[in-house]
Design a protein around this motif. Sequence first.
Motif, PDB file in Angstrom:
ATOM      1  N   LEU A 142       0.831  -1.202   0.000  1.00 31.49           N
ATOM      2  CA  LEU A 142       0.000   0.000   0.000  1.00 31.49           C
ATOM      3  C   LEU A 142       0.865   1.250   0.000  1.00 31.49           C
ATOM      4  N   PHE A 146       0.807   4.160  -2.809  1.00 33.02           N
ATOM      5  CA  PHE A 146       0.559   5.577  -2.522  1.00 33.02           C
ATOM      6  C   PHE A 146       1.674   6.444  -3.092  1.00 33.02           C
ATOM      7  N   THR A 149       1.377   6.944  -6.821  1.00 29.20           N
ATOM      8  CA  THR A 149       0.239   7.681  -7.365  1.00 29.20           C
ATOM      9  C   THR A 149       0.659   9.030  -7.921  1.00 29.20           C
ATOM     10  N   LEU A 279      -3.365   1.969  -5.549  1.00 30.21           N
ATOM     11  CA  LEU A 279      -3.803   1.849  -4.158  1.00 30.21           C
ATOM     12  C   LEU A 279      -4.435   0.493  -3.873  1.00 30.21           C
ATOM     13  N   TRP A 283      -2.795  -2.617  -1.714  1.00 27.67           N
ATOM     14  CA  TRP A 283      -3.525  -3.260  -0.616  1.00 27.67           C
ATOM     15  C   TRP A 283      -3.550  -4.777  -0.815  1.00 27.67           C
TER      16      TRP A 283
END
Length: 418
Positions: A142, A146, A149, A279, A283
């Motif tokens: 995760l 992030f 991104t 994202l 996860w």
Amino acid sequence: MQTASGVNEFSRGWRILLASLLGIGCGLAAIPFYTAGVFAPHLAREFGWSMGEIMAGLTLTTVMVIFAAPAAGVLCDKFGTRIVALISLACFGLAYLSLATLGNSLTQFYLTWAVMATLGAGTLPITFTRTVNRWFDKHRGLALGFAMTGTGLFGVLCKPFLAWVIADYGWRAGYFSLGLLPLCLAIPAALVLFREPSQATTETLSETAVQEPLPGMTKAQALRHWRFWLIAAVLVPISFALAGAVPNLEPILLDRGIDSATILTLTPLVGLSSIGGRLIGGWLLDRFWAPAVAFVLLGMPAISCMILAGGQLDPDMARVAIVLIGFALGIEYDVVAYLTSRYFGMRSYAAIYSVFYVCFSTGAGFGPLVFGLIRDFTQDFAPALQISAAILPLCSAGFLFLGKYPVLSERYRNPSFN
């Protein structure tokens, strides 16, 4: 690797994630490829250059990255990521500022791109993901998602921003504004927020132990390992299949009977879905075996290729195809970063990951060109899309042979700013 609860990891590492997001978004991985097409008509009108001559700058960037990325990886492992990132961000920003002074010289144009790619290689995810991997363990996937991104967010925001700047102040101001992004956003963030984690707890390790290398393989050891060559071998065709369609998306949709106005509402879905891919994919990487996640998420766009290879296409099916491709584009670099850290460790992470990055960049760099050549020869994108539909599940299945993660000693814990 450090161990900590997810809450503690994010409470300590949020600064690293923010600095990495800005560094990656304002760096070589995002700015040139999302903005070259915006400047191309203005350069053609100003200097009389052809579109092919202008876009050759991107091809030159891909070629230079093949050589520069491994060098940047070695420098990161030797000197640390912070100093490499800061110097590279400064050089990259200055190179973009220099494009604002561009004259009617293709030689100057190409030399600027070459220098930008060479000195800006330290802004690639190779640099930032090395540090993110060291700060995060339980929620590493995760965290990587992030940080990455930055490319998707820049892809969504840059075109309307540039359209405003160029409309009011001209294309030279557009280049100048892009050069300010790494200088005014990414560098201050890196100076204030970006740090290597402490390499050991003072309670458990002696000064001698702190100086020991990080656990994992050296680059030379990785090069002798079959897992390294398996990952490298599947990345080139996967990146070719994924990246070949995206720059050609507008003409593909036009060939399928979708009008230009509708296409303008569809193409932004690539950037938006890539953010979701990073994202959600991150996860999933934290909860499931990474090779299986890679197989599913990187294989699914085969459905998109078959949809786009068909005849007349309605907008709803086009949305499905675009979202699946964008989702996969969002997870690709994260998956490779995650696999590198889990199977090879952090000792020479940047040097190893940089080779994988080159493999992916090679496929992605030549994919759009080959797609275009096939379209020119057959008058249809369908053959290229059908080839990609076969490549994606077959090559993604190669990850399933990697086996379980090796056990790596956990020597470095509880990162903190020093």
